[in-house]
Structure formats: structure tokens, C-alpha cells
Design a protein around this motif. Sequence first.
Motif, PDB file in Angstrom:
ATOM      1  N   GLY A  68      28.925  -5.313  17.706  1.00  0.00           N
ATOM      2  CA  GLY A  68      29.811  -4.474  16.908  1.00  0.00           C
ATOM      3  C   GLY A  68      29.127  -3.273  16.294  1.00  0.00           C
ATOM      4  O   GLY A  68      29.793  -2.350  15.816  1.00  0.00           O
ATOM      5  N   ARG A  69      27.804  -3.264  16.298  1.00  0.00           N
ATOM      6  CA  ARG A  69      27.053  -2.134  15.728  1.00  0.00           C
ATOM      7  C   ARG A  69      26.281  -1.367  16.804  1.00  0.00           C
ATOM      8  O   ARG A  69      26.112  -0.156  16.693  1.00  0.00           O
ATOM      9  CB  ARG A  69      26.060  -2.637  14.673  1.00  0.00           C
ATOM     10  CG  ARG A  69      26.706  -3.341  13.496  1.00  0.00           C
ATOM     11  CD  ARG A  69      25.690  -3.623  12.387  1.00  0.00           C
ATOM     12  NE  ARG A  69      24.623  -4.529  12.817  1.00  0.00           N
ATOM     13  CZ  ARG A  69      23.329  -4.229  12.757  1.00  0.00           C
ATOM     14  NH1 ARG A  69      22.935  -3.062  12.303  1.00  0.00           N
ATOM     15  NH2 ARG A  69      22.425  -5.114  13.156  1.00  0.00           N
ATOM     16  N   PHE A  70      25.799  -2.073  17.813  1.00  0.00           N
ATOM     17  CA  PHE A  70      24.996  -1.468  18.872  1.00  0.00           C
ATOM     18  C   PHE A  70      25.803  -1.410  20.160  1.00  0.00           C
ATOM     19  O   PHE A  70      26.606  -2.320  20.445  1.00  0.00           O
ATOM     20  CB  PHE A  70      23.727  -2.280  19.120  1.00  0.00           C
ATOM     21  CG  PHE A  70      22.698  -2.250  18.019  1.00  0.00           C
ATOM     22  CD1 PHE A  70      22.991  -1.722  16.765  1.00  0.00           C
ATOM     23  CD2 PHE A  70      21.429  -2.747  18.243  1.00  0.00           C
ATOM     24  CE1 PHE A  70      22.048  -1.702  15.756  1.00  0.00           C
ATOM     25  CE2 PHE A  70      20.470  -2.733  17.252  1.00  0.00           C
ATOM     26  CZ  PHE A  70      20.777  -2.213  16.014  1.00  0.00           C
ATOM     27  N   THR A  71      25.560  -0.366  20.957  1.00  0.00           N
ATOM     28  CA  THR A  71      26.234  -0.206  22.238  1.00  0.00           C
ATOM     29  C   THR A  71      25.238   0.253  23.288  1.00  0.00           C
ATOM     30  O   THR A  71      24.458   1.174  23.034  1.00  0.00           O
ATOM     31  CB  THR A  71      27.379   0.821  22.139  1.00  0.00           C
ATOM     32  OG1 THR A  71      28.287   0.428  21.103  1.00  0.00           O
ATOM     33  CG2 THR A  71      28.135   0.911  23.460  1.00  0.00           C
ATOM     34  N   ILE A  72      25.290  -0.395  24.454  1.00  0.00           N
ATOM     35  CA  ILE A  72      24.423  -0.015  25.574  1.00  0.00           C
ATOM     36  C   ILE A  72      25.252   0.735  26.599  1.00  0.00           C
ATOM     37  O   ILE A  72      26.366   0.312  26.938  1.00  0.00           O
ATOM     38  CB  ILE A  72      23.790  -1.255  26.212  1.00  0.00           C
ATOM     39  CG1 ILE A  72      22.875  -1.965  25.201  1.00  0.00           C
ATOM     40  CG2 ILE A  72      22.980  -0.877  27.447  1.00  0.00           C
ATOM     41  CD1 ILE A  72      22.317  -3.265  25.711  1.00  0.00           C
ATOM     42  N   SER A  73      24.682   1.823  27.121  1.00  0.00           N
ATOM     43  CA  SER A  73      25.363   2.601  28.160  1.00  0.00           C
ATOM     44  C   SER A  73      24.319   3.123  29.134  1.00  0.00           C
ATOM     45  O   SER A  73      23.114   3.040  28.883  1.00  0.00           O
ATOM     46  CB  SER A  73      26.159   3.745  27.545  1.00  0.00           C
ATOM     47  OG  SER A  73      25.302   4.634  26.850  1.00  0.00           O
ATOM     48  N   ARG A  74      24.807   3.664  30.232  1.00  0.00           N
ATOM     49  CA  ARG A  74      23.893   4.165  31.261  1.00  0.00           C
ATOM     50  C   ARG A  74      24.358   5.519  31.765  1.00  0.00           C
ATOM     51  O   ARG A  74      25.563   5.746  31.924  1.00  0.00           O
ATOM     52  CB  ARG A  74      23.821   3.180  32.427  1.00  0.00           C
ATOM     53  CG  ARG A  74      22.826   3.553  33.518  1.00  0.00           C
ATOM     54  CD  ARG A  74      22.845   2.572  34.663  1.00  0.00           C
ATOM     55  NE  ARG A  74      23.959   2.802  35.569  1.00  0.00           N
ATOM     56  CZ  ARG A  74      24.068   2.264  36.782  1.00  0.00           C
ATOM     57  NH1 ARG A  74      23.126   1.436  37.206  1.00  0.00           N
ATOM     58  NH2 ARG A  74      25.103   2.513  37.542  1.00  0.00           N
ATOM     59  N   ASP A  75      23.403   6.399  32.026  1.00  0.00           N
ATOM     60  CA  ASP A  75      23.658   7.685  32.674  1.00  0.00           C
ATOM     61  C   ASP A  75      23.000   7.624  34.039  1.00  0.00           C
ATOM     62  O   ASP A  75      21.777   7.714  34.149  1.00  0.00           O
ATOM     63  CB  ASP A  75      23.092   8.832  31.830  1.00  0.00           C
ATOM     64  CG  ASP A  75      23.429  10.202  32.400  1.00  0.00           C
ATOM     65  OD1 ASP A  75      23.562  10.335  33.642  1.00  0.00           O
ATOM     66  OD2 ASP A  75      23.551  11.145  31.609  1.00  0.00           O
ATOM     67  N   ASN A  76      23.821   7.456  35.090  1.00  0.00           N
ATOM     68  CA  ASN A  76      23.266   7.304  36.436  1.00  0.00           C
ATOM     69  C   ASN A  76      22.462   8.517  36.864  1.00  0.00           C
ATOM     70  O   ASN A  76      21.404   8.398  37.479  1.00  0.00           O
ATOM     71  CB  ASN A  76      24.390   7.069  37.440  1.00  0.00           C
ATOM     72  CG  ASN A  76      25.006   5.702  37.294  1.00  0.00           C
ATOM     73  OD1 ASN A  76      24.395   4.799  36.744  1.00  0.00           O
ATOM     74  ND2 ASN A  76      26.226   5.552  37.782  1.00  0.00           N
ATOM     75  N   ALA A  77      22.973   9.699  36.575  1.00  0.00           N
ATOM     76  CA  ALA A  77      22.328  10.932  37.031  1.00  0.00           C
ATOM     77  C   ALA A  77      20.926  11.082  36.455  1.00  0.00           C
ATOM     78  O   ALA A  77      20.043  11.665  37.078  1.00  0.00           O
ATOM     79  CB  ALA A  77      23.187  12.130  36.658  1.00  0.00           C
ATOM     80  N   LYS A  78      20.718  10.533  35.257  1.00  0.00           N
ATOM     81  CA  LYS A  78      19.429  10.655  34.596  1.00  0.00           C
ATOM     82  C   LYS A  78      18.589   9.395  34.711  1.00  0.00           C
ATOM     83  O   LYS A  78      17.476   9.332  34.171  1.00  0.00           O
ATOM     84  CB  LYS A  78      19.621  11.005  33.125  1.00  0.00           C
ATOM     85  CG  LYS A  78      20.279  12.355  32.895  1.00  0.00           C
ATOM     86  CD  LYS A  78      20.411  12.648  31.408  1.00  0.00           C
ATOM     87  CE  LYS A  78      21.050  14.009  31.172  1.00  0.00           C
ATOM     88  NZ  LYS A  78      21.188  14.331  29.736  1.00  0.00           N
ATOM     89  N   ASN A  79      19.115   8.368  35.387  1.00  0.00           N
ATOM     90  CA  ASN A  79      18.407   7.079  35.471  1.00  0.00           C
ATOM     91  C   ASN A  79      17.971   6.606  34.094  1.00  0.00           C
ATOM     92  O   ASN A  79      16.833   6.154  33.890  1.00  0.00           O
ATOM     93  CB  ASN A  79      17.184   7.179  36.388  1.00  0.00           C
ATOM     94  CG  ASN A  79      17.562   7.176  37.848  1.00  0.00           C
ATOM     95  OD1 ASN A  79      18.587   6.628  38.229  1.00  0.00           O
ATOM     96  ND2 ASN A  79      16.730   7.790  38.655  1.00  0.00           N
ATOM     97  N   THR A  80      18.868   6.726  33.153  1.00  0.00           N
ATOM     98  CA  THR A  80      18.534   6.428  31.765  1.00  0.00           C
ATOM     99  C   THR A  80      19.578   5.478  31.173  1.00  0.00           C
ATOM    100  O   THR A  80      20.778   5.633  31.416  1.00  0.00           O
ATOM    101  CB  THR A  80      18.472   7.721  30.936  1.00  0.00           C
ATOM    102  OG1 THR A  80      17.445   8.562  31.469  1.00  0.00           O
ATOM    103  CG2 THR A  80      18.169   7.430  29.479  1.00  0.00           C
TER     104      THR A  80
END
Length: 130
Positions: A68-80
Motif C-alpha cells: 500500500g505504500r511501495f510500488t514496483i514497476s518496469r520500463d522495458n525500453a530502459k531495462n530498469t
Amino acid sequence: QVQLVESGGGSVQAGGSLRLSCAASGRTFSSYTMGWFRQAPGKEREFVGAISYSWKGRSTYYSDSVKGRFTISRDNAKNTVYLQMNSLKPEDTAVYYCAIRPGGPDPIRVVTDPQGYDYWGQGTQVTVSS
């Protein structure tokens, strides 16, 4: 080989936000889990959250202490992969690490175990003051 480089750590007051980044380079995997862990002085390394990609699709996992406080995401173009941390608390103070576990999908007990991850970043310090 895989190289992971974390960035974005720093000092913030309680209630503030930080976004950590984990940039990956080297080998790529069709299925993998990218996990975030943290370690405070004198304590064991603790699971924070993870994002998994496999034939099942995408899955995210969070520890109860950050849900509820932290969120994980990904940017494929940046491999990050990012760890957005909001409503930070002093008890969130630790060195934060990202890590990769190739393969999957894995059961939750494997996803949350740091022993199962093959590649680790160098860590980035997060300090939350009250």
C-alpha cells in the motif's frame, strides 16, 4: 553475467517519498523475478517486493510492511525496474538492494527468499528521519 546498478537513495523525512531505480545490463531472460530487499544495521536482509515475468504474465509481490505504500514497476525500453516508496517511515531506513532470479514462475516462498537470487546490485542507502 548480469549487472545491476541501483540509484535513487537518499535522506528524507517521515511521510516523504523516494524512487529507487535498478538498471540491468548483460544477459536477458525470458522469465525472471526482480526482487527488492533491504538490510538495516544488525538485521537480516528482508524481502520488500518483487515483480515477476513468465508464461503466466506479470506478477507483483509486496511484504506486509510496505504493502500500500511501495510500488514496483518496469520500463522495458530502459531495462530498469523502479521501487516507488511513499509515506516513508523511520523503520524503512536500510540499504536497499535489487536482485534477479532467472526462470519461474516460482512459489511465493522462493520469491521472498534472498538465497534464491543469483545477481545483486551494490545497494543504495535510504534514511528516513522522524
